[in-house]
Design an enzyme around this catalytic site. Structure first.
Site, PDB file in Angstrom:
ATOM      1  N   GLY A   1       6.002   0.244   9.139  1.00 39.69           N
ATOM      2  CA  GLY A   1       5.515  -0.300   7.889  1.00 39.69           C
ATOM      3  C   GLY A   1       5.599   0.737   6.774  1.00 39.69           C
ATOM      4  O   GLY A   1       6.233   1.787   6.907  1.00 39.69           O
ATOM      5  N   ILE A   2       4.925   0.449   5.671  1.00 42.64           N
ATOM      6  CA  ILE A   2       4.978   1.295   4.491  1.00 42.64           C
ATOM      7  C   ILE A   2       3.803   2.259   4.475  1.00 42.64           C
ATOM      8  O   ILE A   2       2.686   1.896   4.820  1.00 42.64           O
ATOM      9  CB  ILE A   2       4.955   0.423   3.213  1.00 42.64           C
ATOM     10  N   GLY A   3       4.047   3.506   4.084  1.00 44.68           N
ATOM     11  CA  GLY A   3       2.943   4.435   3.875  1.00 44.68           C
ATOM     12  C   GLY A   3       3.074   5.743   4.615  1.00 44.68           C
ATOM     13  O   GLY A   3       4.084   6.032   5.270  1.00 44.68           O
TER      14      GLY A   3
ATOM     15  N   ILE B   1       1.257   6.912   7.180  1.00 41.66           N
ATOM     16  CA  ILE B   1       1.079   6.915   8.630  1.00 41.66           C
ATOM     17  C   ILE B   1       2.414   6.769   9.359  1.00 41.66           C
ATOM     18  O   ILE B   1       2.742   7.597  10.226  1.00 41.66           O
ATOM     19  CB  ILE B   1       0.074   5.832   9.077  1.00 41.66           C
TER      20      ILE B   1
ATOM     21  N   GLU C   1      11.875  -3.750   8.947  1.00 41.09           N
ATOM     22  CA  GLU C   1      12.145  -4.348   7.635  1.00 41.09           C
ATOM     23  C   GLU C   1      12.385  -3.290   6.569  1.00 41.09           C
ATOM     24  O   GLU C   1      13.042  -3.542   5.561  1.00 41.09           O
ATOM     25  CB  GLU C   1      10.999  -5.269   7.215  1.00 41.09           C
TER      26      GLU C   1
ATOM     27  N   ILE D   1      -6.345  -3.243   5.743  1.00 34.30           N
ATOM     28  CA  ILE D   1      -7.402  -2.908   4.803  1.00 34.30           C
ATOM     29  C   ILE D   1      -8.732  -2.889   5.521  1.00 34.30           C
ATOM     30  O   ILE D   1      -9.546  -1.985   5.343  1.00 34.30           O
ATOM     31  CB  ILE D   1      -7.407  -3.913   3.627  1.00 34.30           C
TER      32      ILE D   1
ATOM     33  N   GLY E   1       5.737  -8.600   6.335  1.00 34.99           N
ATOM     34  CA  GLY E   1       6.340  -8.762   7.648  1.00 34.99           C
ATOM     35  C   GLY E   1       5.440  -8.374   8.807  1.00 34.99           C
ATOM     36  O   GLY E   1       5.899  -8.316   9.951  1.00 34.99           O
TER      37      GLY E   1
END
Length: 433
Positions: free
Chosen positions: A211-213, A215, A234, A309, A332
Protein backbone atom coordinates in the site's frame (compact mmCIF):
# COMPACT_ATOMS: atom_id res chain seq x y z
CA UNK A 1 5.64 14.41 -34.39
CA UNK A 2 5.46 17.81 -36.07
CA UNK A 3 4.79 20.79 -33.81
CA UNK A 4 2.00 21.81 -36.19
CA UNK A 5 -0.04 18.92 -34.83
CA UNK A 6 -0.08 20.47 -31.36
CA UNK A 7 -2.43 23.20 -30.21
CA UNK A 8 -2.31 25.60 -27.26
CA UNK A 9 -3.57 24.63 -23.81
CA UNK A 10 -6.28 27.28 -24.05
CA UNK A 11 -7.49 26.04 -27.43
CA UNK A 12 -7.55 22.42 -26.29
CA UNK A 13 -9.73 23.21 -23.29
CA UNK A 14 -12.41 24.86 -25.43
CA UNK A 15 -13.57 21.29 -26.11
CA UNK A 16 -14.89 21.10 -22.53
CA UNK A 17 -18.51 22.28 -22.45
CA UNK A 18 -21.14 23.01 -19.81
CA UNK A 19 -22.66 19.80 -18.45
CA UNK A 20 -19.69 17.60 -19.37
CA UNK A 21 -18.28 14.89 -17.16
CA UNK A 22 -14.48 15.22 -17.23
CA UNK A 23 -11.95 12.59 -16.20
CA UNK A 24 -8.63 13.79 -14.74
CA UNK A 25 -5.58 11.52 -15.03
CA UNK A 26 -4.19 10.85 -11.56
CA UNK A 27 -1.14 10.69 -9.29
CA UNK A 28 2.15 11.76 -10.92
CA UNK A 29 0.36 11.89 -14.30
CA UNK A 30 -2.06 14.63 -13.22
CA UNK A 31 -2.16 17.06 -16.19
CA UNK A 32 -1.91 20.22 -14.10
CA UNK A 33 -1.75 22.71 -17.04
CA UNK A 34 -4.89 21.23 -18.61
CA UNK A 35 -6.81 21.36 -15.33
CA UNK A 36 -5.76 24.96 -14.68
CA UNK A 37 -6.80 25.99 -18.20
CA UNK A 38 -10.20 24.40 -17.62
CA UNK A 39 -10.57 26.18 -14.30
CA UNK A 40 -9.66 29.48 -15.99
CA UNK A 41 -12.87 29.09 -18.03
CA UNK A 42 -15.03 28.93 -14.88
CA UNK A 43 -17.12 31.96 -15.91
CA UNK A 44 -18.15 30.18 -19.13
CA UNK A 45 -18.71 26.70 -17.70
CA UNK A 46 -21.47 25.38 -15.46
CA UNK A 47 -22.33 21.98 -14.00
CA UNK A 48 -19.07 20.36 -15.11
CA UNK A 49 -18.50 17.15 -13.14
CA UNK A 50 -14.90 16.15 -12.43
CA UNK A 51 -14.02 12.51 -11.70
CA UNK A 52 -10.67 11.12 -10.63
CA UNK A 53 -8.79 9.06 -8.11
CA UNK A 54 -5.71 10.56 -6.43
CA UNK A 55 -4.54 13.82 -8.00
CA UNK A 56 -1.21 15.54 -7.40
CA UNK A 57 0.40 18.85 -8.21
CA UNK A 58 -0.28 22.52 -7.55
CA UNK A 59 -4.05 22.46 -7.91
CA UNK A 60 -6.87 24.07 -5.94
CA UNK A 61 -10.23 22.39 -6.41
CA UNK A 62 -11.94 24.28 -3.56
CA UNK A 63 -11.52 27.83 -4.85
CA UNK A 64 -14.74 29.83 -4.25
CA UNK A 65 -14.38 31.35 -7.73
CA UNK A 66 -15.39 28.15 -9.46
CA UNK A 67 -17.70 26.52 -6.97
CA UNK A 68 -20.67 27.19 -9.23
CA UNK A 69 -18.84 25.77 -12.25
CA UNK A 70 -17.34 22.46 -11.13
CA UNK A 71 -18.52 19.56 -8.95
CA UNK A 72 -15.83 17.09 -7.87
CA UNK A 73 -17.21 13.55 -7.77
CA UNK A 74 -14.22 11.72 -6.33
CA UNK A 75 -13.50 8.01 -6.75
CA UNK A 76 -10.63 8.22 -4.23
CA UNK A 77 -9.91 11.29 -2.12
CA UNK A 78 -6.45 12.91 -2.02
CA UNK A 79 -4.93 15.85 -0.16
CA UNK A 80 -5.84 18.44 -2.80
CA UNK A 81 -9.45 17.25 -3.14
CA UNK A 82 -10.28 16.55 0.50
CA UNK A 83 -11.87 19.93 1.24
CA UNK A 84 -14.04 20.06 -1.85
CA UNK A 85 -15.17 16.44 -1.50
CA UNK A 86 -16.36 17.17 2.04
CA UNK A 87 -18.24 20.29 0.91
CA UNK A 88 -21.45 21.03 -0.97
CA UNK A 89 -19.38 21.14 -4.17
CA UNK A 90 -18.14 17.57 -4.09
CA UNK A 91 -18.79 14.03 -2.94
CA UNK A 92 -17.25 10.57 -2.85
CA UNK A 93 -18.27 7.35 -4.61
CA UNK A 94 -17.57 4.28 -2.40
CA UNK A 95 -16.17 1.67 -4.78
CA UNK A 96 -13.45 -0.94 -5.04
CA UNK A 97 -10.60 0.30 -7.21
CA UNK A 98 -10.91 -2.81 -9.38
CA UNK A 99 -14.48 -1.92 -10.33
CA UNK A 100 -14.05 1.74 -11.30
CA UNK A 101 -13.53 0.85 -15.00
CA UNK A 102 -17.02 -0.66 -14.96
CA UNK A 103 -18.46 2.78 -14.17
CA UNK A 104 -17.07 4.07 -17.48
CA UNK A 105 -17.63 0.98 -19.61
CA UNK A 106 -21.21 0.36 -18.48
CA UNK A 107 -22.16 4.04 -18.86
CA UNK A 108 -22.89 4.39 -15.17
CA UNK A 109 -20.53 7.38 -15.25
CA UNK A 110 -20.08 7.94 -19.00
CA UNK A 111 -17.18 10.28 -19.75
CA UNK A 112 -17.41 13.22 -22.12
CA UNK A 113 -13.77 14.28 -21.86
CA UNK A 114 -10.57 12.70 -20.55
CA UNK A 115 -7.69 15.01 -19.57
CA UNK A 116 -4.49 12.95 -19.58
CA UNK A 117 -0.72 13.28 -19.62
CA UNK A 118 1.37 11.07 -21.92
CA UNK A 119 4.89 10.48 -23.15
CA UNK A 120 5.81 11.74 -26.63
CA UNK A 121 4.71 9.48 -29.50
CA UNK A 122 7.24 6.94 -30.74
CA UNK A 123 8.09 6.40 -34.43
CA UNK A 124 4.88 4.41 -34.82
CA UNK A 125 2.69 7.11 -33.29
CA UNK A 126 2.16 5.48 -29.89
CA UNK A 127 2.19 7.53 -26.69
CA UNK A 128 2.29 5.99 -23.23
CA UNK A 129 0.04 6.69 -20.25
CA UNK A 130 3.28 6.62 -18.30
CA UNK A 131 3.12 6.51 -14.53
CA UNK A 132 -0.62 5.83 -14.24
CA UNK A 133 -2.47 3.22 -16.27
CA UNK A 134 -4.85 2.24 -13.42
CA UNK A 135 -8.32 3.61 -14.27
CA UNK A 136 -6.95 5.84 -17.06
CA UNK A 137 -6.96 2.91 -19.50
CA UNK A 138 -10.74 2.57 -19.28
CA UNK A 139 -11.17 6.36 -19.32
CA UNK A 140 -9.34 6.89 -22.62
CA UNK A 141 -11.02 3.85 -24.14
CA UNK A 142 -14.52 5.17 -23.39
CA UNK A 143 -14.35 8.99 -23.30
CA UNK A 144 -15.98 10.86 -26.18
CA UNK A 145 -12.98 13.22 -26.40
CA UNK A 146 -9.38 12.75 -25.24
CA UNK A 147 -7.18 15.79 -24.56
CA UNK A 148 -3.51 14.98 -23.86
CA UNK A 149 -0.61 16.90 -22.44
CA UNK A 150 2.52 15.53 -24.11
CA UNK A 151 5.51 15.67 -21.78
CA UNK A 152 9.01 14.37 -22.49
CA UNK A 153 9.52 13.93 -18.74
CA UNK A 154 6.79 11.29 -18.65
CA UNK A 155 8.32 7.78 -18.76
CA UNK A 156 7.30 5.37 -21.49
CA UNK A 157 5.94 2.34 -19.67
CA UNK A 158 5.08 -1.14 -20.91
CA UNK A 159 1.84 -3.07 -20.48
CA UNK A 160 -1.64 -1.62 -21.07
CA UNK A 161 -0.12 1.83 -21.42
CA UNK A 162 -0.06 2.59 -25.13
CA UNK A 163 -2.35 5.03 -26.92
CA UNK A 164 -2.04 5.99 -30.60
CA UNK A 165 -2.13 9.65 -31.60
CA UNK A 166 -5.11 8.94 -33.85
CA UNK A 167 -7.11 8.18 -30.69
CA UNK A 168 -6.26 11.57 -29.16
CA UNK A 169 -8.50 14.47 -30.17
CA UNK A 170 -6.30 17.34 -28.99
CA UNK A 171 -2.59 17.36 -28.10
CA UNK A 172 -0.75 20.00 -26.12
CA UNK A 173 3.06 20.09 -25.91
CA UNK A 174 3.97 21.07 -22.37
CA UNK A 175 7.14 19.86 -20.68
CA UNK A 176 7.37 19.87 -16.89
CA UNK A 177 8.76 17.82 -14.05
CA UNK A 178 6.37 15.28 -12.58
CA UNK A 179 5.33 15.71 -8.94
CA UNK A 180 7.44 13.51 -6.69
CA UNK A 181 6.83 11.62 -3.45
CA UNK A 182 9.53 10.17 -1.22
CA UNK A 183 8.96 7.86 1.73
CA UNK A 184 12.67 7.47 2.40
CA UNK A 185 13.76 8.93 5.72
CA UNK A 186 10.20 9.22 7.02
CA UNK A 187 10.44 6.23 9.33
CA UNK A 188 10.21 6.69 13.09
CA UNK A 189 11.20 4.01 15.64
CA UNK A 190 7.51 3.05 15.73
CA UNK A 191 7.35 2.57 11.96
CA UNK A 192 10.61 0.63 12.03
CA UNK A 193 9.25 -1.75 14.68
CA UNK A 194 6.01 -2.31 12.76
CA UNK A 195 8.03 -3.03 9.63
CA UNK A 196 10.14 -5.59 11.49
CA UNK A 197 7.02 -7.45 12.60
CA UNK A 198 5.54 -7.38 9.11
CA UNK A 199 8.78 -8.50 7.47
CA UNK A 200 8.98 -11.44 9.88
CA UNK A 201 5.73 -12.75 8.41
CA UNK A 202 6.94 -12.63 4.79
CA UNK A 203 8.29 -15.90 3.41
CA UNK A 204 10.72 -16.52 0.57
CA UNK A 205 8.84 -16.77 -2.71
CA UNK A 206 6.05 -14.45 -1.58
CA UNK A 207 4.23 -12.19 -4.03
CA UNK A 208 4.00 -8.70 -2.53
CA UNK A 209 1.31 -6.05 -2.62
CA UNK A 210 2.32 -2.79 -1.00
CA UNK A 211 0.00 0.00 0.00
CA UNK A 212 0.90 3.67 0.24
CA UNK A 213 3.05 5.20 2.97
CA UNK A 214 6.10 4.83 5.18
CA UNK A 215 5.27 1.37 6.53
CA UNK A 216 5.41 -0.54 3.20
CA UNK A 217 8.59 1.32 2.21
CA UNK A 218 10.21 0.42 5.53
CA UNK A 219 9.10 -3.21 5.18
CA UNK A 220 11.03 -3.40 1.91
CA UNK A 221 14.22 -2.36 3.70
CA UNK A 222 13.86 -5.44 5.90
CA UNK A 223 13.69 -7.88 2.98
CA UNK A 224 17.26 -7.72 1.67
CA UNK A 225 17.98 -11.30 2.79
CA UNK A 226 14.82 -12.77 1.29
CA UNK A 227 14.81 -14.83 -1.89
CA UNK A 228 12.65 -15.03 -5.01
CA UNK A 229 10.07 -12.40 -4.10
CA UNK A 230 7.49 -11.27 -6.62
CA UNK A 231 5.48 -8.11 -7.18
CA UNK A 232 1.83 -7.85 -8.08
CA UNK A 233 0.69 -4.58 -6.56
CA UNK A 234 -1.51 -1.63 -7.45
CA UNK A 235 1.34 0.81 -6.71
CA UNK A 236 5.15 0.82 -6.93
CA UNK A 237 7.42 3.24 -5.07
CA UNK A 238 11.19 3.77 -4.93
CA UNK A 239 11.63 1.14 -2.23
CA UNK A 240 11.39 -1.72 -4.73
CA UNK A 241 14.33 -0.56 -6.85
CA UNK A 242 17.20 -1.94 -4.69
CA UNK A 243 15.40 -5.28 -4.29
CA UNK A 244 14.83 -5.62 -8.04
CA UNK A 245 18.40 -4.61 -8.84
CA UNK A 246 19.82 -7.09 -6.30
CA UNK A 247 17.61 -9.94 -7.52
CA UNK A 248 15.65 -10.32 -4.27
CA UNK A 249 12.57 -9.42 -6.31
CA UNK A 250 12.82 -11.54 -9.45
CA UNK A 251 9.21 -12.78 -9.82
CA UNK A 252 10.59 -16.26 -10.47
CA UNK A 253 7.96 -18.12 -8.45
CA UNK A 254 4.90 -16.29 -9.68
CA UNK A 255 2.38 -18.37 -11.59
CA UNK A 256 1.00 -15.34 -13.46
CA UNK A 257 3.43 -13.01 -15.22
CA UNK A 258 6.60 -14.83 -14.10
CA UNK A 259 9.67 -12.64 -14.40
CA UNK A 260 7.59 -9.46 -14.49
CA UNK A 261 6.71 -6.91 -11.80
CA UNK A 262 3.07 -5.96 -12.29
CA UNK A 263 1.51 -2.72 -11.08
CA UNK A 264 -1.17 -0.19 -12.04
CA UNK A 265 0.65 3.04 -11.20
CA UNK A 266 3.96 4.31 -9.84
CA UNK A 267 4.44 7.07 -7.28
CA UNK A 268 7.88 8.19 -6.24
CA UNK A 269 10.87 10.26 -7.24
CA UNK A 270 12.62 10.93 -10.53
CA UNK A 271 14.77 7.87 -9.81
CA UNK A 272 11.68 5.66 -10.00
CA UNK A 273 10.36 7.36 -13.14
CA UNK A 274 13.71 6.78 -14.85
CA UNK A 275 13.80 3.17 -13.59
CA UNK A 276 10.43 2.27 -15.15
CA UNK A 277 11.10 4.19 -18.37
CA UNK A 278 11.10 1.70 -21.26
CA UNK A 279 11.75 -1.11 -18.76
CA UNK A 280 10.14 -4.31 -20.10
CA UNK A 281 10.46 -5.96 -16.69
CA UNK A 282 7.88 -3.52 -15.25
CA UNK A 283 4.33 -3.86 -16.55
CA UNK A 284 1.68 -1.22 -15.84
CA UNK A 285 -1.70 -2.82 -16.34
CA UNK A 286 -5.38 -1.90 -16.24
CA UNK A 287 -6.61 -1.75 -12.64
CA UNK A 288 -9.45 -4.12 -13.54
CA UNK A 289 -6.75 -6.75 -14.10
CA UNK A 290 -4.20 -5.86 -11.41
CA UNK A 291 -6.80 -5.68 -8.63
CA UNK A 292 -9.02 -8.54 -9.77
CA UNK A 293 -9.28 -10.95 -6.84
CA UNK A 294 -9.44 -13.94 -9.20
CA UNK A 295 -6.11 -12.81 -10.71
CA UNK A 296 -4.42 -11.93 -7.42
CA UNK A 297 -5.19 -15.29 -5.81
CA UNK A 298 -3.44 -17.26 -8.58
CA UNK A 299 0.02 -16.23 -7.41
CA UNK A 300 1.53 -18.05 -4.42
CA UNK A 301 1.96 -16.57 -0.94
CA UNK A 302 0.38 -13.24 -1.82
CA UNK A 303 1.26 -10.94 1.05
CA UNK A 304 -0.90 -7.82 1.08
CA UNK A 305 0.29 -4.98 3.32
CA UNK A 306 -2.25 -2.25 3.99
CA UNK A 307 -3.02 0.25 6.73
CA UNK A 308 -5.97 1.61 8.68
CA UNK A 309 -7.25 4.71 10.41
CA UNK A 310 -8.85 2.66 13.19
CA UNK A 311 -9.99 -0.87 13.95
CA UNK A 312 -12.65 -1.92 16.44
CA UNK A 313 -12.36 -4.77 18.93
CA UNK A 314 -14.20 -7.17 16.61
CA UNK A 315 -11.81 -6.51 13.71
CA UNK A 316 -13.76 -4.03 11.59
CA UNK A 317 -11.27 -1.83 9.73
CA UNK A 318 -11.92 1.79 8.84
CA UNK A 319 -9.33 2.95 6.32
CA UNK A 320 -11.08 5.74 4.42
CA UNK A 321 -12.78 8.18 6.80
CA UNK A 322 -12.52 9.93 10.14
CA UNK A 323 -16.08 9.66 11.29
CA UNK A 324 -18.07 11.34 8.53
CA UNK A 325 -15.02 13.22 7.18
CA UNK A 326 -13.99 11.48 3.96
CA UNK A 327 -10.21 11.21 4.13
CA UNK A 328 -9.29 8.84 1.30
CA UNK A 329 -11.25 5.94 -0.19
CA UNK A 330 -11.81 2.19 -0.30
CA UNK A 331 -9.12 1.96 -2.96
CA UNK A 332 -7.62 -1.47 -3.48
CA UNK A 333 -7.42 -2.63 0.12
CA UNK A 334 -10.31 -5.08 -0.07
CA UNK A 335 -9.27 -6.29 -3.52
CA UNK A 336 -5.93 -7.42 -2.13
CA UNK A 337 -7.00 -8.43 1.37
CA UNK A 338 -9.45 -10.87 -0.20
CA UNK A 339 -7.07 -11.93 -2.96
CA UNK A 340 -4.29 -12.63 -0.47
CA UNK A 341 -6.57 -14.62 1.82
CA UNK A 342 -7.53 -16.88 -1.12
CA UNK A 343 -3.95 -17.25 -2.38
CA UNK A 344 -2.06 -20.43 -1.50
CA UNK A 345 -0.40 -19.62 1.87
CA UNK A 346 -1.35 -15.97 1.39
CA UNK A 347 -1.17 -13.34 4.14
CA UNK A 348 -3.51 -10.34 4.36
CA UNK A 349 -1.97 -7.80 6.76
CA UNK A 350 -3.29 -4.58 8.28
CA UNK A 351 -0.33 -2.65 9.74
CA UNK A 352 -0.66 0.61 11.67
CA UNK A 353 0.75 2.55 14.64
CA UNK A 354 -1.18 1.86 17.84
CA UNK A 355 -2.03 5.56 18.30
CA UNK A 356 -2.64 8.63 16.16
CA UNK A 357 -0.29 11.60 16.05
CA UNK A 358 -2.32 13.12 18.91
CA UNK A 359 -2.06 9.99 21.06
CA UNK A 360 -5.56 8.59 20.48
CA UNK A 361 -5.85 4.81 20.25
CA UNK A 362 -6.39 3.40 16.77
CA UNK A 363 -7.76 0.24 18.38
CA UNK A 364 -11.19 1.24 19.67
CA UNK A 365 -14.29 -0.38 21.18
CA UNK A 366 -16.45 1.01 18.36
CA UNK A 367 -15.65 2.84 15.15
CA UNK A 368 -16.48 6.54 15.13
CA UNK A 369 -20.04 7.45 14.20
CA UNK A 370 -20.21 7.70 10.42
CA UNK A 371 -16.92 5.84 9.85
CA UNK A 372 -16.79 3.55 6.84
CA UNK A 373 -15.94 -0.15 7.12
CA UNK A 374 -13.43 -0.87 4.35
CA UNK A 375 -12.31 -4.33 5.45
CA UNK A 376 -14.98 -6.30 7.25
CA UNK A 377 -14.26 -8.42 10.30
CA UNK A 378 -14.92 -11.45 8.12
CA UNK A 379 -12.02 -10.51 5.85
CA UNK A 380 -9.40 -9.30 8.31
CA UNK A 381 -6.57 -11.70 9.22
CA UNK A 382 -3.27 -10.28 10.53
CA UNK A 383 -3.14 -6.99 12.41
CA UNK A 384 0.25 -5.48 13.31
CA UNK A 385 1.23 -2.55 15.52
CA UNK A 386 4.54 -1.65 17.15
CA UNK A 387 3.45 -3.83 20.10
CA UNK A 388 3.08 -7.05 18.17
CA UNK A 389 1.21 -9.07 15.56
CA UNK A 390 -2.00 -11.07 15.91
CA UNK A 391 -3.96 -13.30 13.53
CA UNK A 392 -7.72 -12.84 13.95
CA UNK A 393 -8.68 -15.47 11.39
CA UNK A 394 -10.87 -18.13 13.02
CA UNK A 395 -11.12 -16.28 16.33
CA UNK A 396 -14.46 -15.45 17.92
CA UNK A 397 -15.41 -11.92 19.00
CA UNK A 398 -14.05 -12.24 22.54
CA UNK A 399 -10.78 -13.77 21.35
CA UNK A 400 -10.36 -11.04 18.74
CA UNK A 401 -10.92 -8.30 21.29
CA UNK A 402 -8.40 -9.79 23.69
CA UNK A 403 -5.82 -10.23 20.94
CA UNK A 404 -6.21 -6.64 19.74
CA UNK A 405 -6.01 -5.25 23.27
CA UNK A 406 -2.69 -7.08 23.56
CA UNK A 407 -1.17 -5.03 20.73
CA UNK A 408 -2.78 -1.72 21.70
CA UNK A 409 -0.73 1.05 23.27
CA UNK A 410 -0.20 0.22 26.99
CA UNK A 411 -1.71 3.55 28.03
CA UNK A 412 -5.02 2.57 26.41
CA UNK A 413 -5.27 -1.06 27.44
CA UNK A 414 -7.10 -0.44 30.72
CA UNK A 415 -9.76 1.61 28.90
CA UNK A 416 -10.11 -1.11 26.27
CA UNK A 417 -10.32 -3.84 28.92
CA UNK A 418 -13.20 -1.97 30.55
CA UNK A 419 -14.94 -1.69 27.19
CA UNK A 420 -14.37 -5.41 26.66
CA UNK A 421 -15.95 -6.20 30.04
CA UNK A 422 -18.98 -3.99 29.39
CA UNK A 423 -19.55 -5.61 26.02
CA UNK A 424 -18.82 -9.25 26.65
CA UNK A 425 -18.89 -10.04 30.37
CA UNK A 426 -21.36 -7.79 32.14
CA UNK A 427 -24.83 -9.06 32.93
CA UNK A 428 -27.12 -8.71 29.92
CA UNK A 429 -24.20 -8.26 27.55
CA UNK A 430 -25.57 -10.92 25.20
CA UNK A 431 -27.85 -8.30 23.75
CA UNK A 432 -24.79 -6.39 22.60
CA UNK A 433 -22.88 -9.29 21.03
Amino acid sequence: MAKSNYISVEEALTFVQTGDRVFIHGSAATPVPLVKAMQARHRELHHVELVSITTMGDLDFDNPLWRDSFFFNSLFVSANTRKVVNSMNGDYVPIFLSQIPQLFKRNILPLDVALIQVSPPDVHGYCSLGTSVDIARAAVDTARLVIAQVNSRMPRTHGDSFLHVRDIDAMVLHEMELPELSYDGGASPIIEKIAEYVASLIENGATLQLGIGNIPDQVLKNLTDHKDLGLHTEMLSDGVIPLIESGVINNRRKKLNPGLSVTAFVNGTRRLFDFVDDNPEIRLMDIAYVNDTSIIRQNPKVTAINSAIEIDLTGQVCADSMGTWQYSGIGGQMDFIRGASLSEHGLPIIAMPSVTSTGMSRIVPFLKEGAGVVTTRGHVHWVVTEYGKVDLFGKNLKQRAQALIGIAHPQHREWLEKAFYRRFKSEGSNSLI
